[in-house]
Design a protein around this motif. Structure first.
Motif, short mmCIF file in Angstrom:
data_model
loop_
_atom_site.label_atom_id
_atom_site.label_comp_id
_atom_site.label_asym_id
_atom_site.label_seq_id
_atom_site.Cartn_x
_atom_site.Cartn_y
_atom_site.Cartn_z
N LEU A 1 0.82 -1.19 0.00
CA LEU A 1 0.00 0.00 0.00
C LEU A 1 0.86 1.24 0.00
O LEU A 1 1.89 1.32 0.62
CB LEU A 1 -0.83 -0.05 1.27
CG LEU A 1 -1.36 -1.44 1.48
CD1 LEU A 1 -1.93 -1.59 2.84
CD2 LEU A 1 -2.38 -1.77 0.42
N PHE B 1 -1.58 7.78 -1.58
CA PHE B 1 -2.13 8.16 -2.87
C PHE B 1 -1.27 9.23 -3.53
O PHE B 1 -1.11 9.28 -4.74
CB PHE B 1 -3.55 8.66 -2.66
CG PHE B 1 -4.38 8.58 -3.88
CD1 PHE B 1 -5.04 9.70 -4.34
CD2 PHE B 1 -4.50 7.39 -4.57
CE1 PHE B 1 -5.82 9.62 -5.48
CE2 PHE B 1 -5.27 7.32 -5.69
CZ PHE B 1 -5.93 8.43 -6.16
N ILE C 1 -11.82 9.41 -2.84
CA ILE C 1 -11.23 8.64 -1.76
C ILE C 1 -10.87 9.57 -0.61
O ILE C 1 -10.33 10.65 -0.83
CB ILE C 1 -9.96 7.93 -2.27
CG1 ILE C 1 -10.36 6.88 -3.29
CG2 ILE C 1 -9.21 7.28 -1.12
CD1 ILE C 1 -9.19 6.32 -4.03
N ASP D 1 -7.53 6.82 3.43
CA ASP D 1 -7.73 5.52 2.80
C ASP D 1 -6.52 5.16 1.94
O ASP D 1 -6.06 5.95 1.13
CB ASP D 1 -8.99 5.58 1.93
CG ASP D 1 -9.58 4.22 1.75
OD1 ASP D 1 -8.94 3.25 2.19
OD2 ASP D 1 -10.65 4.13 1.17
N LEU D 2 -5.98 3.96 2.09
CA LEU D 2 -4.83 3.57 1.31
C LEU D 2 -5.27 3.03 -0.04
O LEU D 2 -6.39 2.59 -0.21
CB LEU D 2 -4.04 2.50 2.06
CG LEU D 2 -3.43 3.01 3.35
CD1 LEU D 2 -2.94 1.85 4.17
CD2 LEU D 2 -2.29 3.95 3.05
N VAL D 3 -4.36 3.05 -0.99
CA VAL D 3 -4.71 2.58 -2.32
C VAL D 3 -3.72 1.54 -2.80
O VAL D 3 -2.62 1.40 -2.29
CB VAL D 3 -4.74 3.72 -3.35
CG1 VAL D 3 -5.84 4.68 -3.04
CG2 VAL D 3 -3.40 4.41 -3.39
N MET D 4 -4.15 0.82 -3.82
CA MET D 4 -3.29 -0.18 -4.43
C MET D 4 -3.24 0.07 -5.92
O MET D 4 -4.24 0.42 -6.52
CB MET D 4 -3.86 -1.55 -4.18
CG MET D 4 -2.92 -2.65 -4.51
SD MET D 4 -3.83 -4.16 -4.63
CE MET D 4 -4.57 -3.93 -6.21
N VAL E 1 -5.92 2.31 -10.25
CA VAL E 1 -5.80 2.51 -8.82
C VAL E 1 -7.07 2.05 -8.14
O VAL E 1 -8.17 2.30 -8.62
CB VAL E 1 -5.54 3.99 -8.51
CG1 VAL E 1 -5.27 4.17 -7.05
CG2 VAL E 1 -4.39 4.49 -9.33
N VAL E 2 -6.90 1.38 -7.03
CA VAL E 2 -8.05 0.82 -6.35
C VAL E 2 -7.92 1.09 -4.86
O VAL E 2 -6.86 0.83 -4.28
CB VAL E 2 -8.11 -0.70 -6.59
CG1 VAL E 2 -9.10 -1.34 -5.66
CG2 VAL E 2 -8.49 -0.99 -8.00
N PRO E 3 -8.93 1.61 -4.24
CA PRO E 3 -8.83 1.78 -2.80
C PRO E 3 -8.87 0.45 -2.09
O PRO E 3 -9.46 -0.52 -2.58
CB PRO E 3 -10.06 2.62 -2.45
CG PRO E 3 -11.01 2.38 -3.55
CD PRO E 3 -10.20 2.12 -4.77
N LEU E 4 -8.23 0.40 -0.96
CA LEU E 4 -8.10 -0.87 -0.27
C LEU E 4 -9.43 -1.45 0.15
O LEU E 4 -9.59 -2.66 0.25
CB LEU E 4 -7.22 -0.68 0.97
CG LEU E 4 -6.80 -1.97 1.64
CD1 LEU E 4 -5.90 -2.77 0.74
CD2 LEU E 4 -6.14 -1.70 2.95
N ARG E 5 -10.41 -0.60 0.38
CA ARG E 5 -11.68 -1.16 0.86
C ARG E 5 -12.36 -2.03 -0.18
O ARG E 5 -13.31 -2.74 0.13
CB ARG E 5 -12.60 -0.05 1.34
CG ARG E 5 -12.99 0.94 0.27
CD ARG E 5 -14.05 1.90 0.78
NE ARG E 5 -14.30 2.91 -0.23
CZ ARG E 5 -13.65 4.06 -0.30
NH1 ARG E 5 -12.74 4.35 0.58
NH2 ARG E 5 -13.92 4.92 -1.27
#
Lengths: 232, 560
Positions: A198, A201, A217, A221-224, B166-170
């Protein structure tokens, strides 16, 4: 145990099986060849770490983990003829919580990468990873695609890469043996935080799309990221 | 003759004449919706209005007898989007028709065909996912192969592959979260099976809602092995670069069968004649891979039904090793053969030929005994029968509606095998039978595979005899094919072969260059997997696992 209590066998000339096995003279079962090699002392002096590493390498529990084409060859490696069990590594476990080696047999795509990361995280320490096939090295034949992670090392650290598309079972066995060697020497891949991990952002270039997503977002909140084309 | 299909009493299907289909009559049938007519290499195509898809297709299905929608191909042109429905008949798959539905470039919407052909459900979802056409009236139009959060449609023309996804972790919350999808105080439980699970044969994710031990709702979630194979093929040249990819669709290994699908489509498009000797080699090697693939299906089904790495699996692997050794002698590879070339095969059987033929014969001679062993171990076993007979019922009409093919369809008693019905290669010269079983259950599907192994052995034996007696100066393994293949622009072709899992079709469109403008794979497993909810809803969860095993899916082919 005295000989009166044991039934008389036919082929041992009146001796019990135990007596027959022990043979004549002083019982030398504790004086094995190994013992001879060590000299008179019945003890082996070693470092505990070294001993543990040897044990780890000699008793590996693999994760039963199939992804793509390579998993077919991996199954062959576990089965008759190639029989990975001969190398102390033939007990595939269905649960990551019981495994200490994971073979990654195939292409990692965007949807699967987080799942694989989760499986890796569920394995208890110490854990080792064998990357099987070209796809885990670089994305292999699918490298230029929109959906393929360019190498499993983007997601989890890998100890041994076995190249091939797919590698022959012999090659995988060689990879496993090499890993055992490394484990016995106490070497493993450094567990680093990989780019999949992670990240904030703000690391991304704020183009239109990122900005669009950023607006949706919340800050904490973390992002991937799925896409690693700019990674080396 | 065993190869003759029982003649269906097809009475009054519109457009059926003595010498093939009368496309004018078909056009007449739906004339009010037709706006144009195109000519594809394999069949004529009717271009229809995008708001009349259901009317047109149901007329064609009910009155003209096109009961098989093999695939839906979506593509983007400079000025429009297009969905193509490839229609066929289960009774006679040589009778084909394509229905082309153009859609507006700015707002690509067309009517869904899901209410006519159930199989269109997933196919249209895939078209939406990858190309971006929206289907009106579709029950559940969401992404199927890519993650829900994906931005853009990657097979569309304006997709930028370098944009970050990009994708939020939730989006990846713990899957063990409590389920209240059926209300706060419901008794059902939501369980994820997969994507890492020993019973899912790879990376399939099955979302199940359980009521006690019974399955209340099930939703197979695919895409965990979507390796953008269609894009890869579109970036490769016809002549050499595409051929390695088919090996990696169905890797069980159905490799040579898959190569044949591409070879057949490309040869049909570029009008290449394959020498007879090469056809025999193709037939023999393809059937060898079919044996290997069915053995794996059997072995892994043993895993599903009995448990971990047991005797059945080891027996199956033993026999696969024998087949793979033969194929390695022939092609030089154990799994990814890359043996076919356009217009033939890459090389002749290895020298000394007698030794090679002897090796094959030895394997074939041993096979009946092995199969007897399997029957003792598996099909005659009472526990196995308890688990497989009358579980996972798939009635023939349902199977047809879902576009199921291959052993799955034949296990439901439908006599449909492209090797015989739409002949290619050397199959129509040989003596063999199409295997069907009427049970419609898991047991029948397994039995069909086991019997097909015997039929394949029959075919291989005949091929070996033919190859052995082939005159030495007539062993032509490749036709004369130009170094660079550039089919004329705008040629479109859809051709299918009988892969290990069923009808494996390729749609290609040329644009005058040496690479296809659109390459679409019609994978049998993709359609077969759609039937899983039909088979397992209301059943116990172990029966679902058995049904999944008996479908014999390969995720590489489902997701492509």
């Amino acid at each position: 145990m005295s000989s009166e209590q044991t039934p008389q066998g036919d082929g041992t000339g009146g001796k019990s099986t135990q007596e027959a096995r022990m043979g004549e003279g002083v019982d030398d079962r504790f004086n094995s060849k190994l013992r001879d090699a060590f000299g008179t002392s019945p003890f082996i002096l070693t470092k505990f770490d070294k001993f543990m590493n040897w044990v780890r390498g000699s008793s590996m529990f693999m994760l039963q983990f199939g992804i793509a084409c390579c998993s077919i060859e991996m199954m062959h490696t576990y089965s008759v003829k190639h029989d990975l069990d001969r190398f102390h590594a033939g007990v595939p476990r269905a649960s990551p919580r019981q495994a200490d080696v994971i073979i990654i047999p195939g292409t990692i795509v965007s949807k699967f990468a987080p799942r694989m990361k989760r499986i890796y995280d569920q394995m208890p320490e110490p854990k080792f990873v064998i990357g099987m096939g070209s796809c885990t090295i670089s994305g292999g034949p699918f490298q230029e695609g929109y959906n393929v992670i360019k190498g499993a090392e983007e997601v989890i650290p890998i100890d041994i890469h076995v190249p091939g598309c797919p590698p022959r079972p012999e090659a995988l066995i060689y990879g496993v043996a090499k890993l055992q060697e490394r484990i016995a020497h106490g070497e493993t891949a450094p567990v680093t935080v990989k780019p999949y991990e992670l990240e904030e952002f703000g690391d991304l270039e704020r183009d239109e799309l990122v900005q669009h997503l950023a607006d949706q977002i919340n800050e904490d909140d973390l992002v991937m990221r799925y896409d690693w084309t700019e990674q080396p | 003759m065993s190869l003759e299909k029982p003649v269906p009493d097809a009475p009054d299907e519109v457009g059926v004449t003595e010498d093939g289909l009368d496309y004018d009559a078909l056009e007449e049938l739906v004339s009010e919706h037709v706006i144009d007519r195109e000519s594809h290499v394999n069949a004529e195509a009717l271009v229809i209005r995008p708001d009349a898809v259901q009317d047109t297709l149901s007329a064609l299905k009910e009155e003209a007898g096109f009961d098989h929608c093999s695939a839906v191909t979506a593509q983007e042109y400079e000025d429009r989007y297009e969905s193509i429905y490839h229609l066929k008949k289960f009774d006679d798959p040589t009778q084909q028709l394509s229905v082309v539905v153009p859609a507006n470039k700015d707002e690509p919407v067309s009517e869904s065909a899901e209410s006519v052909y159930r199989t269109a459900d997933w196919h249209e979802r895939e078209a939406y996912d990858l190309v971006g056409i929206e289907y009106d009236d579709h029950p559940d139009l969401r992404r199927i192969l890519l993650p829900e959060t994906w931005q853009g449609h990657p097979m569309g023309k304006d997709y930028n592959q370098n944009q970050p996804q990009v994708v939020p972790l939730r989006e990846h919350v713990n899957p063990l979260a409590e389920d209240h999808s059926a209300g706060e105080d419901s008794d059902t439980m939501f369980v994820n099976i997969g994507p890492h699970h020993p019973a899912t044969h790879g990376v399939l994710h099955v979302k199940t809602v359980l009521d006690g031990e019974q399955i209340a709702d099930i939703d197979p979630d695919i895409g965990y092995l979507h390796r953008n194979e269609e894009q890869m093929c579109e970036q490769s040249t016809y002549r050499h670069q595409i051929m390695p990819y088919p090996d990696r669709w169905d890797y069980t290994p159905g490799g040579i069968l898959n190569e044949w699908a591409y070879a057949r489509a490309a040869e049909s498009m570029a009008d290449i004649e394959v020498p007879e000797y090469a056809q025999v080699l193709r037939t023999m090697s393809a059937e060898l891979t079919r044996i290997a693939a069915h053995m794996l299906a059997l072995g892994t089904f043993g895993l599903d039904v009995y448990g971990d790495f047991n005797a059945i699996f080891m027996y199956a692997v033993r026999d696969r090793e024998a087949v793979q050794n033969i194929l390695e002698d022939l092609t030089g590879q154990r799994l990814m053969f890359n043996y076919f070339r356009l217009g033939g095969v890459s090389w002749d059987v290895p020298e000394p030929r007698e030794e090679f033929f002897e090796k094959i014969r030895e394997f074939l001679d041993g096979l009946p005994e092995y199969i007897e062993e399997y029957h003792n171990l598996i099909t005659e076993n009472e526990i196995f029968q308890l688990r497989c007979i009358d579980t996972g019922i798939l009635p023939p009409e349902v199977a047809k509606n879902y576009g199921a093919t291959g052993p799955v369809l034949r296990g439901s008693g439908v006599d449909y095998d492209l090797r015989r019905d739409d002949p290619y290669g050397y199959y129509d010269e040989l003596d063999w039978n199409v295997v069907t079983e009427d049970g419609c259950d898991n047991y029948s599907r397994v039995l069909v595979r086991m019997r097909e192994v015997e039929e394949s052995a029959k075919i291989i034996r005949q091929c070996v005899d033919l190859l052995e007696d082939w005159p030495e100066d007539d062993r032509e393994i490749q036709a004369n094919v130009p170094r660079t293949l550039r089919p004329e622009a705008d040629k479109e072709v859809y051709e299918a072969v009988e892969g290990a899992k069923g009808e494996l079709g390729i749609y290609m469109r040329s644009d005058g260059t040496d690479k296809p403008a659109r390459f679409k794979i019609r994978s049998p497993c993709f359609s077969n997997l759609q039937t899983l909810p039909e088979m397992s809803e209301g059943e116990y969860i172990p029966d679902m696992v058995a049904s999944l095993g008996s479908l014999d899916i390969v995720l590489g082919e489902v997701d492509r």
